[in-house]
Design a protein around this motif. Structure first.
Motif, PDB file in Angstrom:
ATOM      1  N   GLU A 298       0.847  -1.205   0.000  1.00  0.00           N
ATOM      2  CA  GLU A 298       0.000   0.000   0.000  1.00  0.00           C
ATOM      3  C   GLU A 298       0.879   1.250   0.000  1.00  0.00           C
ATOM      4  O   GLU A 298       0.547   2.249  -0.652  1.00  0.00           O
ATOM      5  CB  GLU A 298      -0.927   0.016   1.216  1.00  0.00           C
ATOM      6  N   GLU A 346     -11.256  -3.921  -0.426  1.00  0.00           N
ATOM      7  CA  GLU A 346     -10.420  -4.619  -1.423  1.00  0.00           C
ATOM      8  C   GLU A 346     -11.294  -5.535  -2.275  1.00  0.00           C
ATOM      9  O   GLU A 346     -11.115  -5.619  -3.488  1.00  0.00           O
ATOM     10  CB  GLU A 346      -9.342  -5.455  -0.734  1.00  0.00           C
ATOM     11  N   GLU A 382      -3.496  -5.788  -5.352  1.00  0.00           N
ATOM     12  CA  GLU A 382      -4.795  -5.714  -4.675  1.00  0.00           C
ATOM     13  C   GLU A 382      -5.519  -7.070  -4.716  1.00  0.00           C
ATOM     14  O   GLU A 382      -6.281  -7.393  -3.809  1.00  0.00           O
ATOM     15  CB  GLU A 382      -5.674  -4.604  -5.251  1.00  0.00           C
TER      16      GLU A 382
HETATM   17 FE   LIG Z   1      -4.710  -3.222  -0.896  1.00  0.00          FE
END
Ligand SMILES: [Fe+2]
Ligand SMILES: [Fe+2]
Ligand SMILES: [Fe+2]
Length: 458
Positions: A298, A346, A382
């Protein structure tokens, strides 16, 4: 004597003479590795405990990288220890109270100057020294698996120490008071390090008493996210890029610009995740290992945003990168609620029509190859995060549907909690200003056309 005409001996690990040297017995090897593993884990905790409230953006980037590297070292050391000893000695508790006294003190740094001077320049430096000594002493043939782990860990630590040295120099060069504080904190921690017999130990029989500790009460980390003096708009929680990037009325180049701002704002995810990891100290090591990697990803996504904006000549520190996401979750939700909401977000990015695939194609439609390159990798990461989130919520008995349901209530409650912090509103429509500067025309949407900005996003 090496023979140029022969295949190198011993797989080039060592010469026959070097391999005949007697190194650490297994017992001593494991004793040391247990201390390294614990020190690495505590270094990781140091960084996670300070990342959120640390205002300096670039310090956050370094902390995020190094906590992940430390997690990698912890993981390999744990495996190596378990290869050498059955039953496996306890890995989740301190091997030595005197070593722990040092690590508890190091955790009490009051700012980046002390953290860089203490956690890095004393503790990490001493750990690197212990690895060098270990590599020089242990037998290169019989203990090759340990050597391989320590060699690569040492390379990571040397890079981390070079970064921290440069960072500390930058923060103290024109500030004699900060330089004096750094030195005093180093001397304080060195007394604890000496008492512990260094990182490798063992502790001295009769050590000189170190100075009185700062660690008099359980450590209480500060999870109020902060930004440094370059930034404004920290407490302006509505962020137009969250709705611009997928509004069909907006052309691709403006939506792509919104995506780059969203990537930059992803720093709010590590600022939130650090609190989960610290407050879920009950969770198994594998939990911390998985989320450590995600936290670093991230942070990299935020860094990708800054790289792409810098490439377009945008001073991204002028973008009002608010701290609302981490602020509302860290201070107004439980660790499990934070975990639930992170997973729900997510998971919501997975459908191809609206999620990460769409973001990647937006960058392509905008004919921005650098943005497309970054979103290609952001997408891959992700997907990994959705898996991590699903795996660890399942352990809590929470499935995807339940997580989505619960998240709506967490979202509404914590959004309302932000009201007490609201201030620092940017006076003008900063989004329109940015679009004009970068694309040379006004935004396709006036503020009143943008709709509700209180959306669930990170
Ligand atoms: Fe993420
Ligand atoms: Fe993310
Ligand atoms: Fe991302």
């Amino acid at each position: 004597m090496p023979d140029d005409n022969a295949v190198p001996e011993l797989a080039s690990l060592a010469s026959y003479a070097d391999a005949a040297r007697i190194g650490y017995p297994v017992e001593e090897n494991v004793r040391r590795l247990l201390r390294y593993q614990w020190t690495e884990r505590r270094l990781m905790r140091d960084l996670l405990s300070h990342l959120t409230a640390e205002p300096i953006w670039e310090a956050k980037c370094g902390y995020a990288l190094h906590q992940w590297q430390d997690a990698e070292h912890v993981d390999r050391l744990r495996r190596r220890i378990s290869e050498m000893r059955h039953p496996v000695p306890p890995l989740d508790e301190s091997p030595d109270a005197v070593l722990d006294a040092l690590l508890e003190e190091a955790l009490r740094s009051s700012d980046a100057v002390e953290l860089l001077a203490g956690s890095y320049a004393v503790v990490r430096e001493a750990l690197a020294g212990a690895y060098r000594e270990h590599l020089a002493t242990t037998n290169p043939l019989v203990d090759h698996p340990t050597r391989r782990i320590l060699r690569s860990a040492l390379a990571d630590h040397e890079e981390a120490l070079a970064w921290s040295e440069a960072a500390l120099a930058a923060l103290t060069r024109h500030d004699p008071a900060a330089a004096a504080r750094a030195l005093a904190w180093q001397n304080h921690l060195r007394a604890y390090l000496d008492a512990a017999g260094g990182i490798a130990g063992p502790a001295l029989e009769d050590p000189a008493a170190p100075p009185p500790p700062r660690a008099l009460a359980p450590f209480a980390p500060d999870f109020h996210p902060r930004r440094d003096a370059r930034f404004t708009g920290q407490y302006a929680f509505e962020f137009p890029p969250h709705v611009i990037y997928n509004d069909p009325r907006v052309p691709a180049d403006e939506r792509n610009l919104a995506l780059l701002c969203k990537r930059t704002l992803e720093m709010d995810v590590p600022e939130m995740m650090a609190s989960i990891m610290i407050e879920r100290s009950d969770a198994p090591w594998e939990f911390h290992y998985d989320f450590s990697r995600q936290l670093w990803d991230e942070t990299r996504h935020a860094m990708m945003g800054t790289v792409a904006l810098t490439a377009r000549g945008v001073d991204w520190t002028r973008i009002p990168l608010n701290v609302g996401f981490a602020l509302r979750l860290n201070l107004h939700a439980t660790p499990l609620e934070r975990q639930t909401m992170l997973y729900a977000i997510e998971q919501s990015l997975m459908p191809g029509e609206t999620g990460k695939r769409f973001e990647f194609h937006t960058a392509e439609d905008a004919a921005d190859p650098l943005s497309a390159h970054f979103h290609d990798y952001d997408w891959a990461d992700e997907v990994l995060h959705a898996h991590i989130g699903r795996r660890w919520l399942k352990r809590e008995g929470i499935g995807t549907e339940q997580a989505m349901e619960r998240t709506q209530a967490i979202h509404e409650r914590t959004w309302a909690a932000l009201d007490r912090y609201r201030s620092d509103q940017p006076a003008e429509d900063w989004w329109d200003g940015l679009v004009r500067r970068v694309l040379g025309r006004p935004s396709a949407l006036r503020p009143e056309q943008r709709g509700d900005l209180r959306i669930l996003a990170e």
